[in-house]
Design a protein around this motif. Structure first.
Motif, PDB file in Angstrom:
ATOM      1  N   ALA A 340       2.946  45.341 -13.544  1.00 14.17           N
ATOM      2  CA  ALA A 340       2.581  44.336 -14.497  1.00 14.17           C
ATOM      3  C   ALA A 340       1.383  43.470 -14.039  1.00 14.17           C
ATOM      4  O   ALA A 340       0.356  43.330 -14.618  1.00 14.17           O
ATOM      5  CB  ALA A 340       3.840  43.246 -14.844  1.00 14.17           C
ATOM      6  N   ARG A 341       1.541  43.212 -12.978  1.00 10.22           N
ATOM      7  CA  ARG A 341       0.595  42.343 -12.039  1.00 10.22           C
ATOM      8  C   ARG A 341       0.209  42.867 -10.588  1.00 10.22           C
ATOM      9  O   ARG A 341       1.012  42.621  -9.737  1.00 10.22           O
ATOM     10  CB  ARG A 341       0.911  41.219 -12.108  1.00 10.22           C
ATOM     11  CG  ARG A 341      -0.112  39.835 -11.492  1.00 10.22           C
ATOM     12  CD  ARG A 341      -1.099  39.434 -12.664  1.00 10.22           C
ATOM     13  NE  ARG A 341      -2.071  38.748 -11.595  1.00 10.22           N
ATOM     14  CZ  ARG A 341      -2.793  37.662 -11.985  1.00 10.22           C
ATOM     15  NH1 ARG A 341      -2.292  36.852 -12.985  1.00 10.22           N
ATOM     16  NH2 ARG A 341      -3.804  37.300 -11.347  1.00 10.22           N
ATOM     17  N   ALA A 342      -0.771  43.617 -10.373  1.00  6.74           N
ATOM     18  CA  ALA A 342      -1.095  44.354  -9.460  1.00  6.74           C
ATOM     19  C   ALA A 342      -1.511  43.483  -7.924  1.00  6.74           C
ATOM     20  O   ALA A 342      -0.836  44.099  -7.052  1.00  6.74           O
ATOM     21  CB  ALA A 342      -2.493  45.182  -9.390  1.00  6.74           C
ATOM     22  N   ASP A 343      -1.826  42.205  -8.276  1.00  9.77           N
ATOM     23  CA  ASP A 343      -1.996  41.525  -7.133  1.00  9.77           C
ATOM     24  C   ASP A 343      -0.895  40.601  -6.731  1.00  9.77           C
ATOM     25  O   ASP A 343      -1.133  39.462  -6.092  1.00  9.77           O
ATOM     26  CB  ASP A 343      -3.338  40.827  -7.256  1.00  9.77           C
ATOM     27  CG  ASP A 343      -3.260  39.554  -8.183  1.00  9.77           C
ATOM     28  OD1 ASP A 343      -2.806  39.978  -9.431  1.00  9.77           O
ATOM     29  OD2 ASP A 343      -4.250  38.851  -8.179  1.00  9.77           O
ATOM     30  N   LEU A 344       0.249  40.818  -7.426  1.00  8.45           N
ATOM     31  CA  LEU A 344       1.400  39.869  -7.327  1.00  8.45           C
ATOM     32  C   LEU A 344       1.769  39.796  -5.860  1.00  8.45           C
ATOM     33  O   LEU A 344       2.019  40.842  -5.192  1.00  8.45           O
ATOM     34  CB  LEU A 344       2.616  40.398  -7.977  1.00  8.45           C
ATOM     35  CG  LEU A 344       3.607  39.369  -7.994  1.00  8.45           C
ATOM     36  CD1 LEU A 344       3.368  38.200  -9.038  1.00  8.45           C
ATOM     37  CD2 LEU A 344       5.007  39.881  -8.479  1.00  8.45           C
ATOM     38  N   ALA A 345       1.707  38.562  -5.155  1.00  3.13           N
ATOM     39  CA  ALA A 345       2.360  38.292  -3.781  1.00  3.13           C
ATOM     40  C   ALA A 345       4.033  37.933  -3.854  1.00  3.13           C
ATOM     41  O   ALA A 345       4.315  37.137  -4.506  1.00  3.13           O
ATOM     42  CB  ALA A 345       1.682  37.397  -3.077  1.00  3.13           C
ATOM     43  N   LEU A 346       4.648  38.580  -2.886  1.00  9.01           N
ATOM     44  CA  LEU A 346       6.025  38.511  -3.111  1.00  9.01           C
ATOM     45  C   LEU A 346       6.557  37.732  -1.955  1.00  9.01           C
ATOM     46  O   LEU A 346       6.349  38.249  -0.775  1.00  9.01           O
ATOM     47  CB  LEU A 346       6.745  39.766  -3.232  1.00  9.01           C
ATOM     48  CG  LEU A 346       6.882  40.442  -4.934  1.00  9.01           C
ATOM     49  CD1 LEU A 346       7.268  41.953  -4.732  1.00  9.01           C
ATOM     50  CD2 LEU A 346       8.036  39.649  -5.515  1.00  9.01           C
ATOM     51  N   THR A 347       7.182  36.849  -2.120  1.00 12.34           N
ATOM     52  CA  THR A 347       7.828  36.371  -0.994  1.00 12.34           C
ATOM     53  C   THR A 347       9.574  36.236  -1.195  1.00 12.34           C
ATOM     54  O   THR A 347       9.993  36.682  -2.350  1.00 12.34           O
ATOM     55  CB  THR A 347       7.792  34.862  -0.670  1.00 12.34           C
ATOM     56  OG1 THR A 347       7.861  34.117  -2.144  1.00 12.34           O
ATOM     57  CG2 THR A 347       6.303  34.704  -0.652  1.00 12.34           C
ATOM     58  N   SER A 348      10.135  35.958  -0.188  1.00 11.11           N
ATOM     59  CA  SER A 348      11.747  36.232  -0.217  1.00 11.11           C
ATOM     60  C   SER A 348      12.585  35.337   0.832  1.00 11.11           C
ATOM     61  O   SER A 348      12.019  34.762   1.525  1.00 11.11           O
ATOM     62  CB  SER A 348      12.108  37.879   0.170  1.00 11.11           C
ATOM     63  OG  SER A 348      13.341  38.047  -0.733  1.00 11.11           O
ATOM     64  N   ASP A 349      13.813  35.571   0.486  1.00 16.39           N
ATOM     65  CA  ASP A 349      14.580  34.889   1.692  1.00 16.39           C
ATOM     66  C   ASP A 349      15.680  36.025   2.144  1.00 16.39           C
ATOM     67  O   ASP A 349      16.191  36.790   1.342  1.00 16.39           O
ATOM     68  CB  ASP A 349      15.817  34.079   0.639  1.00 16.39           C
ATOM     69  CG  ASP A 349      15.422  32.726   0.180  1.00 16.39           C
ATOM     70  OD1 ASP A 349      13.977  32.570   0.522  1.00 16.39           O
ATOM     71  OD2 ASP A 349      15.596  32.115  -0.692  1.00 16.39           O
ATOM     72  N   PHE A 350      16.202  35.876   3.389  1.00 17.51           N
ATOM     73  CA  PHE A 350      16.868  36.632   3.986  1.00 17.51           C
ATOM     74  C   PHE A 350      17.946  35.962   4.913  1.00 17.51           C
ATOM     75  O   PHE A 350      17.632  35.122   5.284  1.00 17.51           O
ATOM     76  CB  PHE A 350      16.226  37.531   5.020  1.00 17.51           C
ATOM     77  CG  PHE A 350      15.179  38.552   4.444  1.00 17.51           C
ATOM     78  CD1 PHE A 350      15.549  40.054   4.291  1.00 17.51           C
ATOM     79  CD2 PHE A 350      13.932  38.141   4.187  1.00 17.51           C
ATOM     80  CE1 PHE A 350      14.594  40.694   3.470  1.00 17.51           C
ATOM     81  CE2 PHE A 350      13.004  39.209   3.642  1.00 17.51           C
ATOM     82  CZ  PHE A 350      13.243  40.267   3.501  1.00 17.51           C
TER      83      PHE A 350
END
Ligand code: 5AD
Ligand code: SF4
Length: 533
Positions: A340-350
């Motif tokens: 859907a959005r090629a330049d999407l930056a993903l962050t997360s919790d671990f």
């Protein structure tokens, strides 16, 4: 507690005889409603997540009609509110050490003939209630996250009864009773704002206190949110982050009295004049529906950065955590988001070292980091929270093992951060300028991917968006210069191939905190953690 109240009355009596009448009245009036002409100083300290930052602002709004004006100095305050976080043990401990400092300030104020009222709000207040007053007798008022609209009444109760503790989940909706911030107060808080749209959680992950401290999931009605965002836009806010502990479970009532999804809400908020940028946090993978994924393709205001906690890369641990999604589910969502959005930056919790986590489970988490290419992450050692199922599990992991795994995980995230930041150099991105920079002549803003960007530019650009070419990187921020060319969407990187080299998602990893977590540079002057989901 009654012993303390008795002792307080005794001290009052003594003080009344020591101080002249006017001074005693002023000391006593520190508790309770001031007269209309009185100005009182309010100091609020927020711990933890962005929801607490938002709540603190609404508490200040609730107290403004009572004559309270915010101050940056606890020593000068008439009322101190600690808005607390209970998510991990360390977060709760910090509150008690801060209360020690506040007690000393209170004693110094009393010696000066002033009354300093100490209130504890938020999730520690909700979880520990009366226990706080037992452990820290200097505290006058304890109230949970659902009660802050009743603050003026609670202060009056504390003045009358000596102490007040309110940790109910009231049936009335606090948002219906809160006064809106004045336009001037809103402007003073900057061009980027949080708006709570959803609160509480029904997911019951086995490590998490949120369902107990914030209560059952509830969503605010669409029209109230639209009205709040419109007010913010009128006062000059340009970027809004819709927040909730499980924000993408949003199902607030729409104007036609039927529930709306978060995707629909975003579409509606995006139409508000003046709102150039939208974000939402914190999301649960289970609630990333097709419409929300499509919104990342269709809504230009929706910024290409998403915080999507995964917690672990091991299916065995995900099941023990009651996450209700597998590693494959997560990877599938990531692939669809990037379609859907090629330049999407993903962050997360671990979380590392959840009960039963083996070296193989942890290796699966490390592998997931490599596969997704997160641009940043919060990472934590598992902290057993009393009352949650995880705390009673028998196979707890040794502290040393947790520390060692956290270290390795953060090193992997740091490598991505450095690579991503380097990749930004030479690119042109839109920056929304928020405040003066560290050095004269500098101003600071945020890239679409939430990175702080320092630029030599006139202060008149604060509140505006401008194209900036990135010239250099430091650990926590980027440097750039104003440019006349407009940035093109997707410029910062191309689609990622699983396990491939540097890709779009390898961007913007956050700086680490001293206490073993990581912090994402979120908004304004505060660095806050995500909460929930
Ligand atoms: N121990 C460690 N980390 C936790 N989190 C929530 N509860 C705990 C816990 N008991 C983390 C999760 C969550 C984030 C807000 O805090 O990663 O997504
Ligand atoms: Fe809810 Fe998130 Fe806590 Fe799970 S981690 S119980 S989804 S707030």
């Amino acid at each position: 507690m009654s012993g303390n109240v008795g002792k307080r009355d005794e001290v009052r009596g003594t003080l009344a005889t020591l101080l002249d009448g006017a001074k005693f009245a002023s000391w006593r009036n520190g508790l309770g409603s001031p007269g209309m002409t009185d100005t009182r100083k309010l100091y609020i300290k927020s711990f933890g997540c962005q929801m607490n930052v938002y709540d603190s602002r609404r508490m200040a709004d609730a107290l403004a009609p009572e004559g309270y004006v915010e101050t940056a100095s606890a020593a000068a305050a008439d009322l101190v509110i600690l808005n607390t976080c209970h998510i991990r043990e360390k977060a709760a401990e910090k509150v008690y050490s801060e209360l020690g400092r506040m007690r000393r300030l209170k004693e110094a104020a009393a010696a000066d003939g002033r009354r300093l009222v100490i209130a504890v709000a938020g999730c520690v207040a909700q979880a520990e209630g009366e226990e706080i007053v037992r452990r820290a007798p200097a505290v006058d008022l304890v109230f949970g996250p659902q009660s802050y609209h009743r603050l003026p009444d609670l202060l009056a109760r504390a003045a009358r009864d000596g102490k007040a503790v309110d940790t109910e989940f009231p049936v009335d909706d606090k948002f219906d009773h809160l006064p809106a911030a004045s336009a001037a107060a809103t402007r003073g808080r900057g061009v980027a704002s949080f708006v709570t749209v959803q609160e509480g959680c029904d997911k019951f992950c086995t490590f998490c206190v949120v369902p107990y401290t914030r209560g059952a999931e509830m969503s605010r009605p669409v029209q109230k949110i639209v009205a709040e965002v419109s007010r913010l836009a009128d006062a000059g806010v340009r970027e809004v982050t819709l927040i909730g502990q499980n924000v993408n479970a949003y199902h607030g009532e729409g104007p036609e009295r039927r529930p709306w999804s978060l995707a629909r809400l975003l579409e509606s908020v995006a139409q508000i004049d003046g709102i150039d940028r939208l974000r939402y946090t914190t999301s649960h993978p289970r609630d990333m529906d097709d419409a929300l994924i499509a919104a990342h393709r269709d809504l230009p205001q929706l910024m290409p950065q998403l915080h999507l906690p995964v917690q672990s890369g091991s299916d065995r641990i995900l099941a023990a955590m009651n996450r209700r999604h597998t590693r494959a589910d997560y990877l599938d969502i990531v692939a669809r988001l990037r379609d859907a959005r090629a330049d999407l930056a993903l962050t997360s919790d671990f979380i590392v070292g959840f009960p039963g986590e083996t070296e193989d489970d942890f290796a699966a988490t490390l592998a997931l980091v490599g596969e997704v290419g997160f641009s940043g992450a919060f990472s934590f050692k598992y902290s057993p929270r009393p009352g949650t199922p995880g705390a009673d599990m028998s196979d707890q992991v040794a502290e040393a093992t947790k520390s060692e795994r956290l270290h390795r995980l953060q090193a992997a995230i740091d490598r991505n951060q450095a690579a991503f930041n380097r990749r930004c150099v030479g690119r042109t991105v839109d920056v929304l300028f928020e405040r003066p920079g560290r050095h004269p002549g500098q101003i600071v803003g945020r890239s679409p991917y939430l990175q702080p960007v320092q630029v030599e530019a006139p202060a008149s650009l604060i509140g505006e968006t401008a194209a900036v070419t990135i010239t250099d990187v430091a650990t926590n921020s980027l440097f750039g210069r104003l440019t006349s060319s407009s940035p093109c969407r997707g410029e910062v990187g191309e689609r990622s191939e699983p396990g491939g080299g540097l890709d779009v998602a390898q961007r913007m990893a956050p700086p680490r905190t001293a206490n073993g977590g990581s912090t994402l540079p979120l908004q304004g002057r505060v660095k806050v953690e995500s909460a929930g989901a």
